[in-house]
Structure formats: structure tokens, C-alpha cells
Design an enzyme around this catalytic site. Structure first.
Site, mmCIF file in Angstrom:
data_model
loop_
_atom_site.group_PDB
_atom_site.id
_atom_site.type_symbol
_atom_site.label_atom_id
_atom_site.label_comp_id
_atom_site.label_asym_id
_atom_site.label_seq_id
_atom_site.Cartn_x
_atom_site.Cartn_y
_atom_site.Cartn_z
ATOM 1 N N ALA A 15 8.321 -5.784 -10.438
ATOM 2 C CA ALA A 15 8.747 -4.894 -11.533
ATOM 3 C C ALA A 15 8.858 -5.574 -12.884
ATOM 4 O O ALA A 15 9.336 -4.959 -13.833
ATOM 5 C CB ALA A 15 10.085 -4.244 -11.178
ATOM 6 N N ASN A 92 5.945 -1.722 -4.984
ATOM 7 C CA ASN A 92 4.986 -1.738 -6.089
ATOM 8 C C ASN A 92 4.234 -3.063 -6.215
ATOM 9 O O ASN A 92 3.173 -3.107 -6.841
ATOM 10 C CB ASN A 92 5.733 -1.451 -7.400
ATOM 11 C CG ASN A 92 4.873 -1.631 -8.620
ATOM 12 O OD1 ASN A 92 3.982 -0.839 -8.897
ATOM 13 N ND2 ASN A 92 5.118 -2.707 -9.371
ATOM 14 N N TYR A 157 -8.534 -5.622 -1.794
ATOM 15 C CA TYR A 157 -7.618 -4.724 -2.508
ATOM 16 C C TYR A 157 -7.733 -3.303 -1.964
ATOM 17 O O TYR A 157 -6.720 -2.656 -1.655
ATOM 18 C CB TYR A 157 -7.925 -4.753 -4.009
ATOM 19 C CG TYR A 157 -7.015 -3.874 -4.838
ATOM 20 C CD1 TYR A 157 -5.758 -4.326 -5.225
ATOM 21 C CD2 TYR A 157 -7.415 -2.599 -5.237
ATOM 22 C CE1 TYR A 157 -4.914 -3.526 -5.993
ATOM 23 C CE2 TYR A 157 -6.582 -1.802 -6.000
ATOM 24 C CZ TYR A 157 -5.342 -2.262 -6.376
ATOM 25 O OH TYR A 157 -4.511 -1.462 -7.124
ATOM 26 N N ALA A 159 -8.935 -2.320 0.890
ATOM 27 C CA ALA A 159 -8.474 -2.281 2.284
ATOM 28 C C ALA A 159 -6.956 -2.214 2.349
ATOM 29 O O ALA A 159 -6.382 -1.449 3.138
ATOM 30 C CB ALA A 159 -8.986 -3.504 3.034
ATOM 31 N N LYS A 161 -4.884 -1.040 0.042
ATOM 32 C CA LYS A 161 -4.367 0.220 -0.472
ATOM 33 C C LYS A 161 -4.674 1.387 0.473
ATOM 34 O O LYS A 161 -3.888 2.337 0.585
ATOM 35 C CB LYS A 161 -4.931 0.492 -1.865
ATOM 36 C CG LYS A 161 -4.452 -0.502 -2.919
ATOM 37 C CD LYS A 161 -2.934 -0.569 -2.999
ATOM 38 C CE LYS A 161 -2.446 -1.468 -4.115
ATOM 39 N NZ LYS A 161 -0.961 -1.498 -4.218
#
Length: 250
Positions: A15, A92, A157, A159, A161
Site C-alpha cells: 500500500a 493488493n 503475472y 498466471a 492473476k
């Protein structure tokens, strides 16, 4: 619609910058206490904490590599000691590498899958027991439109997500109705990570075929997260909201 989240505590991984920072600011403006997780970005995280505190909410920064289970557990213990509860978890944290598939090393593959996907496993397992004891909670997992589309030179990336999307749906089925679990799959958003990957923003926008003819703003993704965390979103379960400027209309 005004969304107020007073007395709620949100933990946001990754964050210190980009979308995570925008979400931290948006949740603070809605009245929530905010925990900023970061990794090796202490200065940026502490600056953000100072900014959040000006809104009158509680805010702390905790450094932890969320791909490591022990560090996640220690982070969650610190949050519970400070605020007593975690009402909203936003997974995140994410990394990427732009590289031809045949050139990707096992170390690079593992780093991206561990940070983007395994971290969701660690954080959810650490936070869910407390949410279940409280009888309520919200988890929001950050995916990507590329988790649907795929993209050349983005194999690990995409894969990771895609895994986040299906993991979100599995957890939503397992923990509903008490725990609301959804995902956000943004289109291209102008963040420091994306800026490091593209040399020409205009060419990128044209290549991605975005009908609104621009990249997204972190604040637009943050607004989606705040909505999913509020009671007005109580009927969302296992959904994947995708603010993408129309890029997925295919």
C-alpha cells in the site's frame, strides 16, 4: 452515495504506492483505520501514514514480505494488538516482469507467483479466523483483466492473476454468507509499476484498445474497493469487478 466506515480497520498489502496508496487514502476519507503493509518502502509508507492521520483516523505502517507466512502472521498479530480487529483485508501486493516466456527463470517465476498469489493464501489464512469469530468481514483480492486475457511476455503475472480470480470464487463459496469475498480486476492503470514497463503511454493505450482512450487512475480503482467494503455491496459474492475503460468488451 456516501460511504462511511467508522470503527472499521482495513489492512492493505502493498500500500505504499500506486493503487494501494490510493485505496489507503480513500478508506481513510471514509473513516476507516488503515494499516499500510509495505516491503522495503519504509519512507514512502511513513509519509502516507502522516497524510492519513490528518483525516483523524488511526494509521500505521508495517513492513512485511507477504510471500513469507511467518511475516504475515507477525503482521496480523501487530494489527490485532493495535486495533483489536481486521474488518477488511485487501490483498493488493503485486510484482511483474516483462520477459519472453522461454527466458524466464524459475526464481523469477516463483517470486511473481509467491508475491501475487501465494500471499493471498497466507493473508487469508491469517485473517479469516478472526473474521469468522466476529461473524463478519470483507476480503478484496486484486486481480487483473490480464487474468482473463493473457498477454505475451507477461506469463507469470497473468498466471498469478488468473489464480487470484479462481481462488476468490472458491473462498467466496466456502465462507459465505458471513465473510464477503470479491475481487477487482482492473484494466491498465497508470501506476509506478506500469510506468516502469512501458516506454510510450500513447502507444500502449492504442495497443490495449481502450474505448475510453486513456489509462485508468488509481483513485478509480480505490473507489471500487471502498464500495465492495461497504454494506451496500452485501449482495456481491465471488464477483470480479473490472474497471477497465471498456477494454474487456470483446
Amino acid at each position: 452515495m456516501e460511504i462511511r466506515l467508522q470503527n472499521k480497520t482495513v489492512l492493505i498489502t502493498g500500500a505504499a504506492t500506486g493503487i494501494g496508496k490510493a485505496m489507503a487514502l480513500a478508506f481513510a476519507q471514509s473513516g476507516a483505520n488503515v494499516v499500510i503493509n509495505h516491503y522495503r518502502q519504509a519512507s514512502l509508507a511513513e509519509q502516507l501514514v502522516d497524510e492519513l492521520k490528518t483525516t483523524g483516523v488511526g494509521a500505521i505502517a508495517i513492513e512485511a514480505d507477504v510471500s513469507h507466512r511467518g511475516q504475515v502472521r507477525a503482521m496480523v498479530d501487530l494489527v490485532l494488538a493495535k486495533f483489536g480487529n481486521i474488518d477488511v483485508l485487501i490483498n493488493n501486493a503485486g510484482v511483474n516482469i516483462v520477459k519472453a516466456f522461454l527466458d524466464i527463470t524459475e526464481t523469477e517465476w516463483d517470486r511473481i507467483l509467491d508475491t501475487n498469489l501465494k500471499s493471498v493464501f497466507h493473508c487469508c489464512q491469517a485473517v479469516l479466523p478472526g473474521m469468522l469469530e466476529a461473524g463478519e468481514g470483507v476480503i478484496i483480492n486484486m486481480a487483473s483483466e490480464l487474468g482473463y486475457l493473457g498477454r505475451a511476455r507477461f506469463a507469470p503475472y497473468t498466471a498469478s492473476k488468473g489464480g487470484v480470480i479462481t481462488l476468490t470464487r472458491s473462498l467466496a463459496r466456502e465462507f459465505a454468507p458471513d465473510i464477503r469475498i470479491n475481487a477487482i480486476a482492473p484494466g491498465p492503470v497508470l501506476t509506478p509499476m506500469l510506468e516502469s514497463e512501458i516506454s510510450n503511454q500513447e502507444e500502449w493505450e492504442q495497443e490495449m484498445d481502450i474505448p475510453v482512450q486513456r489509462l485508468g487512475k488509481p483513485e478509480e480503482i480505490a473507489a471500487t474497493a471502498v464500495f465492495l467494503a461497504c454494506e451496500q455491496a452485501a449482495y456481491y459474492c465471488g464477483d470480479v469487478l473490472s474497471p477497465n475503460g471498456g477494454a474487456l468488451m470483446r
